[in-house]
Design a protein around this motif. Structure first.
Motif, PDB file in Angstrom:
ATOM      1  N   HIS A   1       0.758  -1.036  -0.055  1.00 41.88           N
ATOM      2  CA  HIS A   1       0.183   0.033   0.170  1.00 41.88           C
ATOM      3  C   HIS A   1       0.854   1.373  -0.107  1.00 41.88           C
ATOM      4  O   HIS A   1       1.998   1.241   0.351  1.00 41.88           O
ATOM      5  CB  HIS A   1      -0.884  -0.124   1.162  1.00 41.88           C
ATOM      6  CG  HIS A   1      -2.052  -1.111   1.186  1.00 41.88           C
ATOM      7  ND1 HIS A   1      -3.412  -0.758   0.864  1.00 41.88           N
ATOM      8  CD2 HIS A   1      -1.856  -2.408   1.350  1.00 41.88           C
ATOM      9  CE1 HIS A   1      -3.922  -1.887   0.597  1.00 41.88           C
ATOM     10  NE2 HIS A   1      -3.136  -2.704   1.389  1.00 41.88           N
ATOM     11  N   VAL A   2       0.109   2.340  -0.416  1.00 37.78           N
ATOM     12  CA  VAL A   2       0.891   3.781  -0.366  1.00 37.78           C
ATOM     13  C   VAL A   2       0.959   4.197   1.082  1.00 37.78           C
ATOM     14  O   VAL A   2       0.523   3.640   1.741  1.00 37.78           O
ATOM     15  CB  VAL A   2       0.069   4.755  -1.303  1.00 37.78           C
ATOM     16  CG1 VAL A   2       0.448   4.247  -2.851  1.00 37.78           C
ATOM     17  CG2 VAL A   2      -1.252   4.942  -0.683  1.00 37.78           C
ATOM     18  N   ARG A   3       1.861   5.065   1.296  1.00 36.41           N
ATOM     19  CA  ARG A   3       2.052   5.711   2.594  1.00 36.41           C
ATOM     20  C   ARG A   3       0.890   6.784   3.081  1.00 36.41           C
ATOM     21  O   ARG A   3       0.439   6.786   4.332  1.00 36.41           O
ATOM     22  CB  ARG A   3       3.287   6.488   2.787  1.00 36.41           C
ATOM     23  CG  ARG A   3       4.290   5.512   2.603  1.00 36.41           C
ATOM     24  CD  ARG A   3       5.817   6.234   2.237  1.00 36.41           C
ATOM     25  NE  ARG A   3       5.674   7.052   0.870  1.00 36.41           N
ATOM     26  CZ  ARG A   3       6.683   7.924   0.594  1.00 36.41           C
ATOM     27  NH1 ARG A   3       7.771   7.822   1.204  1.00 36.41           N
ATOM     28  NH2 ARG A   3       6.425   8.458  -0.694  1.00 36.41           N
ATOM     29  N   SER A   4       0.212   7.212   1.974  1.00 38.99           N
ATOM     30  CA  SER A   4      -0.797   8.181   2.214  1.00 38.99           C
ATOM     31  C   SER A   4      -1.884   8.270   1.187  1.00 38.99           C
ATOM     32  O   SER A   4      -1.248   8.057   0.000  1.00 38.99           O
ATOM     33  CB  SER A   4      -0.537   9.720   2.648  1.00 38.99           C
ATOM     34  OG  SER A   4      -0.216  10.099   1.355  1.00 38.99           O
ATOM     35  N   THR A   5      -3.035   8.674   1.344  1.00 37.37           N
ATOM     36  CA  THR A   5      -4.310   8.513   0.180  1.00 37.37           C
ATOM     37  C   THR A   5      -3.972   9.419  -1.014  1.00 37.37           C
ATOM     38  O   THR A   5      -4.131   9.133  -1.953  1.00 37.37           O
ATOM     39  CB  THR A   5      -5.329   8.708   0.849  1.00 37.37           C
ATOM     40  OG1 THR A   5      -5.491  10.112   1.476  1.00 37.37           O
ATOM     41  CG2 THR A   5      -5.858   7.590   1.786  1.00 37.37           C
ATOM     42  N   ALA A   6      -2.984  10.444  -0.566  1.00 40.02           N
ATOM     43  CA  ALA A   6      -2.750  11.470  -1.487  1.00 40.02           C
ATOM     44  C   ALA A   6      -1.870  10.959  -2.836  1.00 40.02           C
ATOM     45  O   ALA A   6      -1.952  11.162  -4.014  1.00 40.02           O
ATOM     46  CB  ALA A   6      -2.231  12.814  -1.211  1.00 40.02           C
ATOM     47  N   GLU A   7      -1.101   9.859  -2.394  1.00 38.07           N
ATOM     48  CA  GLU A   7      -0.515   9.043  -3.327  1.00 38.07           C
ATOM     49  C   GLU A   7      -1.174   8.455  -4.439  1.00 38.07           C
ATOM     50  O   GLU A   7      -0.598   7.978  -5.608  1.00 38.07           O
ATOM     51  CB  GLU A   7       0.703   8.202  -2.802  1.00 38.07           C
ATOM     52  CG  GLU A   7       1.803   8.921  -1.876  1.00 38.07           C
ATOM     53  CD  GLU A   7       2.602   7.927  -1.150  1.00 38.07           C
ATOM     54  OE1 GLU A   7       2.769   7.050  -1.734  1.00 38.07           O
ATOM     55  OE2 GLU A   7       3.494   8.553  -0.312  1.00 38.07           O
ATOM     56  N   ILE A   8      -2.323   8.181  -4.189  1.00 38.87           N
ATOM     57  CA  ILE A   8      -3.201   7.229  -5.151  1.00 38.87           C
ATOM     58  C   ILE A   8      -3.413   8.542  -6.406  1.00 38.87           C
ATOM     59  O   ILE A   8      -3.767   7.760  -7.399  1.00 38.87           O
ATOM     60  CB  ILE A   8      -4.595   7.022  -4.542  1.00 38.87           C
ATOM     61  CG1 ILE A   8      -4.453   5.800  -3.524  1.00 38.87           C
ATOM     62  CG2 ILE A   8      -5.678   6.427  -5.496  1.00 38.87           C
ATOM     63  CD1 ILE A   8      -5.600   5.788  -2.451  1.00 38.87           C
ATOM     64  N   GLY A   9      -3.658   9.736  -6.189  1.00 38.33           N
ATOM     65  CA  GLY A   9      -3.949  10.395  -7.546  1.00 38.33           C
ATOM     66  C   GLY A   9      -5.461  10.404  -7.580  1.00 38.33           C
ATOM     67  O   GLY A   9      -6.065   9.901  -6.873  1.00 38.33           O
ATOM     68  N   GLN A  10      -5.845  10.689  -8.678  1.00 37.31           N
ATOM     69  CA  GLN A  10      -7.031  10.711  -9.160  1.00 37.31           C
ATOM     70  C   GLN A  10      -7.539   9.322  -9.061  1.00 37.31           C
ATOM     71  O   GLN A  10      -6.958   8.198  -9.854  1.00 37.31           O
ATOM     72  CB  GLN A  10      -7.204  11.277 -10.450  1.00 37.31           C
ATOM     73  CG  GLN A  10      -8.729  11.710 -11.165  1.00 37.31           C
ATOM     74  CD  GLN A  10      -9.374  12.823 -10.307  1.00 37.31           C
ATOM     75  OE1 GLN A  10      -8.606  13.681 -10.049  1.00 37.31           O
ATOM     76  NE2 GLN A  10     -10.502  12.671 -10.164  1.00 37.31           N
ATOM     77  N   PHE A  11      -8.899   9.052  -8.985  1.00 31.93           N
ATOM     78  CA  PHE A  11      -9.492   7.787  -9.103  1.00 31.93           C
ATOM     79  C   PHE A  11     -10.704   7.993  -9.821  1.00 31.93           C
ATOM     80  O   PHE A  11     -11.876   8.921  -9.810  1.00 31.93           O
ATOM     81  CB  PHE A  11     -10.057   7.424  -7.548  1.00 31.93           C
ATOM     82  CG  PHE A  11     -10.931   6.141  -7.678  1.00 31.93           C
ATOM     83  CD1 PHE A  11     -10.545   4.885  -7.419  1.00 31.93           C
ATOM     84  CD2 PHE A  11     -12.497   6.231  -7.683  1.00 31.93           C
ATOM     85  CE1 PHE A  11     -11.388   3.930  -7.484  1.00 31.93           C
ATOM     86  CE2 PHE A  11     -13.134   5.155  -7.537  1.00 31.93           C
ATOM     87  CZ  PHE A  11     -12.548   3.947  -7.607  1.00 31.93           C
ATOM     88  N   VAL A  12     -10.864   6.930 -11.082  1.00 29.19           N
ATOM     89  CA  VAL A  12     -11.629   7.176 -11.965  1.00 29.19           C
ATOM     90  C   VAL A  12     -12.382   5.689 -12.181  1.00 29.19           C
ATOM     91  O   VAL A  12     -11.809   4.582 -12.472  1.00 29.19           O
ATOM     92  CB  VAL A  12     -11.170   7.652 -13.287  1.00 29.19           C
ATOM     93  CG1 VAL A  12     -12.318   7.845 -14.320  1.00 29.19           C
ATOM     94  CG2 VAL A  12     -10.541   9.028 -13.317  1.00 29.19           C
TER      95      VAL A  12
END
Length: 841
Positions: free
Chosen positions: A656-667
């Motif tokens: 998993h990433v360290r914070s949700t902001a690293e996910i970027g846009q979700f579509v």
């Protein structure tokens, strides 16, 4: 106190007056950490964590009215007056407060002062002792029954099998004392020694008092529990039968109200004939069961609880036909149950709309094929028995559960080849299983690889086990490996190892998980061997988007439950670098508003930049924290919990990433059905989401330019050729809308355009169309994109084209073919339908 409702309310009121806190009924679906049964099958089952000492009870004295479902009795319902699947248990429970005397006192008071039963009709049984357990007869219980006024001759000593309760193995246990109602000598076997425990129907056990005072150990020994507990259960339906002095539980008011509706709708009364009695009993019991199951979120399917639901629904529909109760009727029958029982179970009224929808959909699905299935059964029932092939065909083609075929055969006195049926089912499962075969481990199992991929994607390590596989491939274990082996829905990493001295490089082909958190790797390359120091690398361009997609599935899971309800639980997933796939329980397609809200909520969590943390915790601690657990998964004593701070907690072994902001846009790319009651969402994040949105923006710009040109006076577009299609098959198979049809006098392009329209209109759909034009045949197979992997349009179209002397090709979801024998077009379409049915079975 006489009616069922009065007994239910009176029991609760009595025990609340005695200091017991009322606990509303738990769901029929057991807790995620309870895998002992598919459905709650005992009144005390939801309270087991309190008895086992895993959790503190909400109060030291509790009383409940618990809904219960017994799956082993499905086939017995209707054959007698006492077997039920769904019933209610009234319970009172003490955790370290009163014990044997208190439980007997309370039962005695309720039976005689509130139920006002005839004392001469009441008997009891007690534990007779057991040499293996080194226990004598329960003298304390015997003495107290006698003190209350029970005549000694009506206190029956029964052995361990009858009067000693345990969890089925090591754990809490103790003797019990059961209370019986005597229906009189005229009902019994007539033997002088007839007493509770006899197999005749004279004595009806209606209340059980369990004295939980021991712990049973693996070696068979007993030790006292730290505190003595009481677990009791009074069967509501049996209690109502005694109060109302009727011949069976089906003659009580709770069932007679339902049967009155059935009689009015069918014109056939309960008791009118043996067949009518059986049908009424099955419909009344199963109506209650399916209504409560649907209200608790159980939807018909071919596995687990869904299969139980499907069995009782289809059994009820079959019996309805025997007395002229025509479909559709299930939703209206459920309304009778809701009206009768919603005061005791408010969830029935709250979910009445969902209950009606779930039952109507399953009824429609089965009713369409029931008549043809019964016709086939009549054809095969003319011999000496039902073969495995015929039983399998009834199941595979017409949706007859094996148990339904067995019931029909029993009525004719015919045997069923169950072994042959099971063999064919096993063969079908093997054919449909799409998972890769387990890797054959060639390297030494003595050496264990340590996965360090949570912390590192680039690590200096050593090859601790090596085996040449030939053709430039080898199998290896690394001392420390950054490569994630496929599991938990996440695909294997890709990457390489590199010999820093020689520069030799080997590409990773597969990473497989082994027991004990071990792994084995397959590489392609040369210049490597056991003992070599290597650099192992997972490219960040591979690992990062995979981590982003995996964390996004956790956000999506929680958002779906927030928008749709807690029933929207994970049913499968696939996390890859390019996209994510998430399957979940939900009965219908998401509305545009629901889909938009789910997407919005996930992106909102992304923009909040919430920390993502992973912990190793004891399983009990994970439960207390409310971590989401998947039904059917096996968890150890310690588990890995992944937490999105303040939002979600799930047990997960993925990266998993360290914070949700690293996910970027979700579509969200698509949302579709993959079977009855199960939906699938595919989505992208990070760079893939940016590329998708950028491409959509460019398309919009191009459309704007085209529209501007058209407004300037561009020429008219050629009118689309009108296509009239005559469907030869339109049916849902395996959650897919199958449409096969033919047209005349249209060209291949018009046929393709029409197939596009039908796919969009009926999605998820598998459409095969054929047409003849000037002595030529056109064929097209057009499938919803979500079906890729389940169906192959090329295979279907080639099988069909062979019938008209042609061939074709295309891709997995769209293929076309031509031919030169128009007179064989119907045969070609029949072949296509057969291929679709076979693939979707």
């Amino acid at each position: 106190m006489r009616t069922t409702a009065e007994l239910r309310a009176g029991y609760r009121e009595f025990f609340e007056s005695k200091g017991h806190e009322f606990q509303p009924s738990a769901s029929l679906i057991p807790r995620a950490d309870d895998r002992s049964t598919l459905l709650v099958s005992a009144g005390m089952q939801p309270l087991m964590p309190f008895f086992l000492g895993l959790e503190e009870p909400p109060a030291p004295l509790l009383t409940t009215v618990q809904k219960v479902f017994r799956t082993p009795d499905i086939d017995e319902v209707g054959l007698d007056g006492y077997h039920l699947t769904f019933f209610e248990m009234l319970g009172n429970f003490s955790f370290g407060q009163y014990f044997k005397e208190g439980a007997i006192d309370l039962a005695w008071e309720f039976i005689f002062e509130h139920m006002k039963l005839d004392p001469d009709r009441i008997w009891c049984s007690v534990f007779a002792g057991d040499p293996e357990l080194r226990l004598g007869e329960d003298e304390v219980a015997i003495a107290h029954w006698e003190r209350k006024g029970m005549p000694p001759e009506r206190i029956t000593r029964l052995p361990r099998a009858d009067n000693f309760w345990s969890v089925g193995g090591p754990g809490p246990c103790g003797p019990d004392s059961e209370i019986f109602y005597d229906w009189g000598e005229g009902v019994g076997c007539g033997r002088p020694e007839c007493a509770p425990g006899c197999e005749c129907e004279r004595f009806l056990e209606f209340w059980n008092l369990v004295f939980m005072e021991f712990e049973l150990h693996v070696d068979g020994s007993l030790t006292p529990l730290p505190q003595q507990n009481i677990d009791t259960g009074l069967g509501l339906e049996r209690g109502a039968r005694i109060l109302q002095q009727v011949d069976s539980v089906y003659d009580t008011d709770g069932y007679q109200e339902i049967m009155a509706w059935i009689a009015a709708e069918s014109g056939v009364a309960y008791g009118e004939s043996e067949q009518a009695t059986k049908a009424h009993r099955i419909l009344a019991d199963h109506a209650r069961g399916m209504t409560f199951l649907a209200a608790d979120g159980v939807e018909p399917s071919n596995e687990g609880r869904g299969y139980v639901m499907r069995r009782i629904v289809r059994r009820a529909i079959l019996q309805a036909g025997r007395i002229g109760l025509d479909s559709p009727f299930l939703a209206r029958l459920a309304e009778v149950v809701v009206a009768q029982m919603a005061d005791g179970y408010p969830e029935l009224r709250e979910r009445a709309e969902d209950v009606g929808r779930i039952l109507s959909e399953e009824e429609k699905r089965f009713s369409e094929t029931l008549a043809r299935g019964l016709k086939l059964f009549e054809e095969v029932a003319g011999g000496d028995g039902i073969s495995g092939d015929d039983a399998f065909r009834l199941h595979d083609t017409y949706g007859f559960p094996l148990e339904l075929t067995e019931e029909l055969a029993r009525e004719r006195g015919l045997p069923v080849d169950v072994d042959g049926f099971q063999r064919l089912m096993t063969e079908q499962r093997e054919r449909s299983r799409r998972t890769e075969a387990k890797v054959e481990v060639k390297v030494s199992s003595d050496k264990r690889s340590d996965f360090v991929g949570y912390e590192k994607t680039d690590v200096l390590t050593a090859i601790i086990a090596y085996e040449d596989l030939g053709d430039g491939q080898f199998q290896a274990k690394l001392e420390q490996s950054p490569f994630y082996p496929e599991g938990g829905g996440q695909v294997s990493d890709s990457g390489y190892i590199e010999n820093e001295e020689t520069g030799a490089r080997a590409e990773l082909l597969a990473a497989s998980r082994l027991p004990g958190d071990d792994q084995v790797l397959i590489f392609e390359g040369s210049g490597f061997g056991e003992g070599m120091r290597v650099r192992a690398v997972v490219p960040w361009s591979v690992r990062f988007p995979t981590m982003a997609n995996h964390t996004a599935t956790h956000l999506l899971h929680k958002a779906l439950q927030d928008v749709l309800g807690e029933h929207a639980r994970q049913a499968g997933s696939a996390v890859r670098p390019d996209k994510l796939r998430f399957d979940f329980a939900h009965p219908q397609a998401l509305t545009p508003e629901e889909r938009a809200e789910v997407e919005r909520q996930v992106n909102e969590r992304v923009f909040e930049n919430l920390p993502v943390r992973a912990f190793i915790v004891p399983i009990d601690e994970a439960r207390k924290l409310g971590a989401m657990m998947l039904f059917g998964e096996k968890y150890g004593d310690e588990v890995r919990l992944v937490e999105v701070a303040g939002y979600s907690r799930e047990l997960c072994g993925g990266t998993h990433v360290r914070s949700t902001a690293e996910i970027g846009q979700f579509v969200i790319l698509s949302e579709s059905s993959i079977g009855s009651g199960t939906r699938r969402i595919e989505a992208v994040t990070s760079g893939e989401a940016y590329a998708l949105l950028h491409a959509r923006s460019r398309e919009v710009d191009e459309l704007r330019e085209e529209l501007a040109e058209a407004r300037k006076g561009g020429g008219r577009r050629e009118e689309r050729q009108e296509v009239q299609v005559e469907p030869s098959r339109e049916e849902e198979i395996g959650g897919v809308n199958v449409y096969v049809g033919r047209a005349s006098g249209v060209d291949a392009e018009a046929l393709l355009a029409e197939s596009d329209r039908i796919v969009q209109e009926r999605g998820p759909a598998a459409v095969v169309l054929g047409a003849s034009e000037d002595g030529r045949v056109h064929l097209v197979a057009n499938f919803d994109r979500s079906l890729e992997g389940r169906l192959d349009a090329v295979a279907v179209i080639r099988e069909a084209a062979a019938e008209v002397g042609g061939g074709g090709g295309g891709r997995a979801t769209m293929a076309r073919a031509g031919g030169k024998n128009p007179e064989k077009l119907d045969d070609a379409l029949a072949k296509a339908e057969e291929a679709l049915r076979r693939a979707l079975a």
